[in-house]
Design a protein around this motif. Structure first.
Motif, PDB file in Angstrom:
ATOM      1  N   ALA A 155      -3.209  -3.775  -3.926  1.00 12.38           N
ATOM      2  CA  ALA A 155      -3.815  -2.509  -4.348  1.00 12.38           C
ATOM      3  C   ALA A 155      -5.320  -2.694  -4.558  1.00 12.38           C
ATOM      4  O   ALA A 155      -6.119  -1.852  -4.145  1.00 12.38           O
ATOM      5  N   LEU A 156      -5.710  -3.824  -5.190  1.00  9.93           N
ATOM      6  CA  LEU A 156      -7.141  -4.073  -5.388  1.00  9.93           C
ATOM      7  C   LEU A 156      -7.839  -4.294  -4.050  1.00  9.93           C
ATOM      8  O   LEU A 156      -8.986  -3.880  -3.861  1.00  9.93           O
ATOM      9  N   THR A 172     -10.012 -10.282  -5.922  1.00  7.20           N
ATOM     10  CA  THR A 172      -8.692 -10.527  -6.503  1.00  7.20           C
ATOM     11  C   THR A 172      -8.468 -11.995  -6.878  1.00  7.20           C
ATOM     12  O   THR A 172      -7.326 -12.426  -7.017  1.00  7.20           O
ATOM     13  N   ALA A 191       0.835  -1.206   0.000  1.00  2.00           N
ATOM     14  CA  ALA A 191       0.000   0.000   0.000  1.00  2.00           C
ATOM     15  C   ALA A 191       0.865   1.250   0.000  1.00  2.00           C
ATOM     16  O   ALA A 191       0.573   2.229  -0.705  1.00  2.00           O
ATOM     17  N   ALA A 221      -0.236  -5.675  -7.114  1.00  2.00           N
ATOM     18  CA  ALA A 221      -1.541  -5.411  -7.733  1.00  2.00           C
ATOM     19  C   ALA A 221      -2.667  -6.007  -6.883  1.00  2.00           C
ATOM     20  O   ALA A 221      -3.716  -5.390  -6.698  1.00  2.00           O
ATOM     21  N   ALA A 250      -4.503   2.039  -8.259  1.00  2.00           N
ATOM     22  CA  ALA A 250      -4.534   0.571  -8.354  1.00  2.00           C
ATOM     23  C   ALA A 250      -4.440   0.142  -9.810  1.00  2.00           C
ATOM     24  O   ALA A 250      -3.757  -0.834 -10.155  1.00  2.00           O
ATOM     25  N   CYS A 276      -8.901  -1.192  -2.521  1.00  2.00           N
ATOM     26  CA  CYS A 276     -10.103  -0.673  -3.169  1.00  2.00           C
ATOM     27  C   CYS A 276     -11.288  -1.622  -3.009  1.00  2.00           C
ATOM     28  O   CYS A 276     -12.333  -1.415  -3.637  1.00  2.00           O
ATOM     29  N   THR A 308      -8.504   4.169  -7.016  1.00  2.00           N
ATOM     30  CA  THR A 308      -8.771   3.230  -8.112  1.00  2.00           C
ATOM     31  C   THR A 308      -7.810   3.467  -9.264  1.00  2.00           C
ATOM     32  O   THR A 308      -7.302   2.522  -9.866  1.00  2.00           O
ATOM     33  N   ALA A 350     -10.552  -2.503 -12.091  1.00  2.00           N
ATOM     34  CA  ALA A 350     -10.326  -1.934 -10.767  1.00  2.00           C
ATOM     35  C   ALA A 350     -11.560  -1.182 -10.263  1.00  2.00           C
ATOM     36  O   ALA A 350     -11.764  -1.053  -9.068  1.00  2.00           O
ATOM     37  N   THR A 356       2.125   1.560  -3.707  1.00  2.00           N
ATOM     38  CA  THR A 356       1.144   1.875  -4.756  1.00  2.00           C
ATOM     39  C   THR A 356       0.507   3.254  -4.544  1.00  2.00           C
ATOM     40  O   THR A 356       0.263   3.977  -5.505  1.00  2.00           O
TER      41      THR A 356
END
Lengths: 350, 350
Positions: free
Chosen positions: A266-267, A274, A69, A263, A196, A270, A193, A348, A72
Motif C-alpha cells: 500500500a505504501l 518502506t 493493491a 501495508a 494506505a 503511494c 494515502t 503514509a 487495500t
C-alpha cells in the motif's frame, strides 16, 4: 530485480485513478514478462518448467502486489471484478509458492542439522558425531524431495488447465487499462494515502494481539513451553494435539506477516519508502520458515520404523527450530516499537 | 539458616590471626552441629541416614566455607596441615554432593518434561499430549532413582569408614584452636583483605576466558550450535564425541562457578557484603544444574530398546536444557559487567 517500488512517484497532483492505473499496469506488465520465464510454455509444452527460479520470484512478487493493491484500494474497483481477480491470484500464489516453500524448508533443516552435527575443530554442534544425524538428514531430504516432486507435479497439472490462460488474459487486459469506478477514479490522490493508512492501522491492530511483552524477554521459552491457545483450539478437544497447538500459537504471527506485506505494498502505491516494513517482513518470513521447518521435523519424527537415534536427533532439530521461532519473535518485538506507531497517517503522507 | 556470613565483623583493630580463628572456629562448630543431623550416627547405626536434608545442607555449607578459607588464606596456615584438611573436605564435599545432585537433576528434568508436555488449557507445551512424554518421564525417573540409590549406598559405605571419624576429630580440634603460623597470626588484618582481593582477581581472570560477548547476544544458539572447544579436546580425536564437546564447552563456566564461591567466602571472612556474588553464584548454580540435566537426557536417549517416540522427547528435553544453559550464560553476561571490575581492592576494603 529489487524489492523497491516499481512505479515512479506520481505527480503530486495525480488523481487516485492515475496513481492506481500506473501501479497496476506496471505490475501486470511485470506479471506477463515473468510468466513465460517462470512456467515455460506450460500450456503448449508440458513438462518444461520451471524455466527459471528468478522468473518465479518475479511472478510471485507481481502477484502479491496486485493482490495487495486490489485489497487495500478495493473502494476504487468494481467489487465483482476485483473479487474474482483476487481469488485467481490467491490460487496462483498458493500453487507457485508450494515448491519454493519445500525448498526453503529443506535448505533450512539441512543447514540446521549440519550445524548441529558439525564436528569441525572450531565450532562443533551439540549433535557432533551423533549416529542419528546422518540418518535424520537422509530422512528429511527424502521426505522433502518427495513433497517437492509432488508439488511440482501438481503445479504442472494445474498449469495445463485453462485457468492459468484465463488469468493471463485478465493480466493482459489489466496491463492496458485498469477498470476503475468512475466515482473513485477522479478523486484526489490523498484518498489513497488514507486507505494506505488504514492498512497500517490494520497492521497495528493485528500486532496488538501478539504476546509482545513475553516475546521481548529473551529466553522466555515461549516457543517450547507456554504456548498460546486460540479460543477455537481451547474448546476443540480435552487433550490437544501438540502440532495443532503450535500452529495455533503461530497463527496470529502469520496473520501479522500478511498484514505487513499488505501495508508495504500500500505504501509502495503511494510511493512512500518502506524500509522499516521491509525489515519486519524479513523477520516474519524467518518466523514462518522456522515454524514450517519445525513442523516438518516433528512430522518426520513420526515416520514408522525409524531408529531411536534418528528420532532423538529430530527432537533436537524440532526444538532448535522452535528456538528460531522464538528468536524471530524477539527480533520483531524489538523492531516494532521503533516504528512510528502513533502517526500512521503522518507516516503514509510523509 | 541463611547464606549470610556467620561471623560477626571483627573489630577493625583485629589481627589476621584473630579474624581467621574467629571464622574457622565458628565454621568448625557449625560442621560438628550439622554432622549428626546430616549423617545420623552413621558409624554406630548403619542405614539410619540421612537424618535431615537441612542438616546435610548446613554441613555442605560449612565444608565449602572452611575449604574456601584454607585456600584463599593459605599463607596463614602450616601448608601440610591445610593441604591434608582440604583433601579430606573435598572428599566429603564430593560424597555428600552426589545424592542432592541427582535429586536436583530429577526435579529439574521432570519439571521441564511436565511443562513441555502440559496439555493445560492455558499454557500447553510443544510436547502436549505426545505419546513419548510419559515414557520418557518414566525412563528418566527410573534412571535417576537408581543413580540416587547408588549414591546413597556409596555414601553409607564411606561413612562407616574411619575416614569420616578422623575428619570429625580434625574439626573438633579446629573448633577449639586454629593452627596458625606465628608469622601470619600477628599481622595486621588488612593482609586478609589483600588476599580476598586476590580471590576476586582470580575470578576476574577466569571470567575473561568466558565467551561473554557471544553469551550476551540473545538467541546466539551457543548452547546448541558453535560450542567452544578446549585445546585438550581439540587434539583428542578427529571426530569428537558430542557429550565430551558439551562438557568442554561448559568447563570454563564451571570453573568460574568455583571461583565465585571462593571469592564469596573470602569476602565473608573479611565481613564484606556479598550480595552481587551471591546472585552470580545462583546463576552459575543454575548453569551447572541445566548442564547436568542436559547430559542426563542425552545419556537416557542412548538407553537400548527405547521407542523412537521416547527418544524424540528426550531430544527435545536435551535441547531445552541446553537452552537453559544458554539463558544462564546470558544472565551472567549481563550481571557481570555491573560488578565493580576495576576496583577489586576497593570493593574488598569497602
Amino acid at each position: 530485480m529489487t524489492d523497491s517500488p516499481m512505479t515512479a512517484p506520481a505527480a503530486p497532483s495525480a488523481s487516485a485513478g492515475e496513481v492506481l492505473s500506473g501501479y497496476l499496469t506496471t505490475q501486470a506488465g511485470a506479471f506477463l514478462r515473468a510468466l513465460p520465464q517462470a512456467v515455460g510454455e506450460a500450456g503448449s509444452r508440458p513438462g518444461s518448467l520451471p524455466a527459471s527460479a528468478a522468473g518465479a520470484d518475479d511472478l510471485l512478487r507481481a502477484v502479491r502486489r496486485i493482490g495487495g493493491a486490489l485489497h487495500t484500494f478495493e473502494a476504487a474497483f468494481e467489487p465483482g471484478w476485483a473479487g474474482e481477480l483476487r481469488t485467481e491470484l490467491a490460487w496462483l500464489l498458493d500453487l507457485l509458492g508450494r515448491e519454493p516453500g519445500y525448498r526453503r524448508r529443506s535448505s533450512r533443516l539441512l543447514a540446521a542439522l549440519d550445524s548441529l552435527s558439525d564436528t569441525g575443530a572450531d565450532t562443533p554442534g551439540m549433535l557432533a558425531g551423533h549416529a542419528g544425524a546422518p540418518k535424520a538428514r537422509a530422512l528429511l531430504e527424502r521426505q522433502l524431495t518427495l513433497a517437492r516432486t509432488r508439488a511440482h507435479t501438481a503445479l504442472l497439472q494445474e498449469l495445463r488447465t485453462a485457468r492459468l490462460h484465463a488469468l493471463a488474459d485478465r493480466m493482459t487486459l489489466l496491463s492496458g487499462e485498469v477498470p476503475l469506478l468512475d466515482a473513485a477514479a477522479g478523486r484526489d490522490g490523498s484518498v489513497l494515502t488514507r486507505q494506505a493508512a488504514a492498512a497500517l492501522g490494520a497492521l497495528a491492530a493485528g500486532t496488538e494481539r501478539l504476546p509482545l511483552a513475553r516475546a521481548v524477554q529473551p529466553y522466555g521459552g515461549d516457543g517450547l513451553h507456554r504456548l498460546a491457545v486460540l479460543p477455537a483450539a481451547r474448546g476443540a478437544s480435552p487433550v490437544a494435539d501438540a502440532d495443532a497447538l503450535l500452529a495455533a500459537d503461530d497463527e496470529p504471527w502469520h496473520r501479522v506477516r500478511v498484514l505487513v506485506k499488505r501495508a508495504r505494498y500500500a505504501l509502495e502505491v503511494c510511493a512512500v519508502p518502506t524500509a522499516e516494513l521491509d525489515r519486519l517482513d524479513e523477520v516474519l518470513d524467518r518466523h514462518r520458515d522456522a515454524s514450517d521447518a519445525a513442523a516438518t521435523a516433528s512430522t518426520a519424527a513420526r515416520t514408522p520404523r525409524i531408529t531411536p537415534a534418528t528420532a532423538y536427533v529430530l527432537g533436537v532439530v524440532h526444538a532448535d527450530q522452535r528456538l528460531e521461532v522464538e528468536a524471530a519473535r524477539y527480533a520483531f518485538g524489538h523492531q516494532w516499537p521503533k516504528l512510528p506507531h502513533h502517526g500512521w497517517h503522518e507516516w503514509a503522507t510523509a
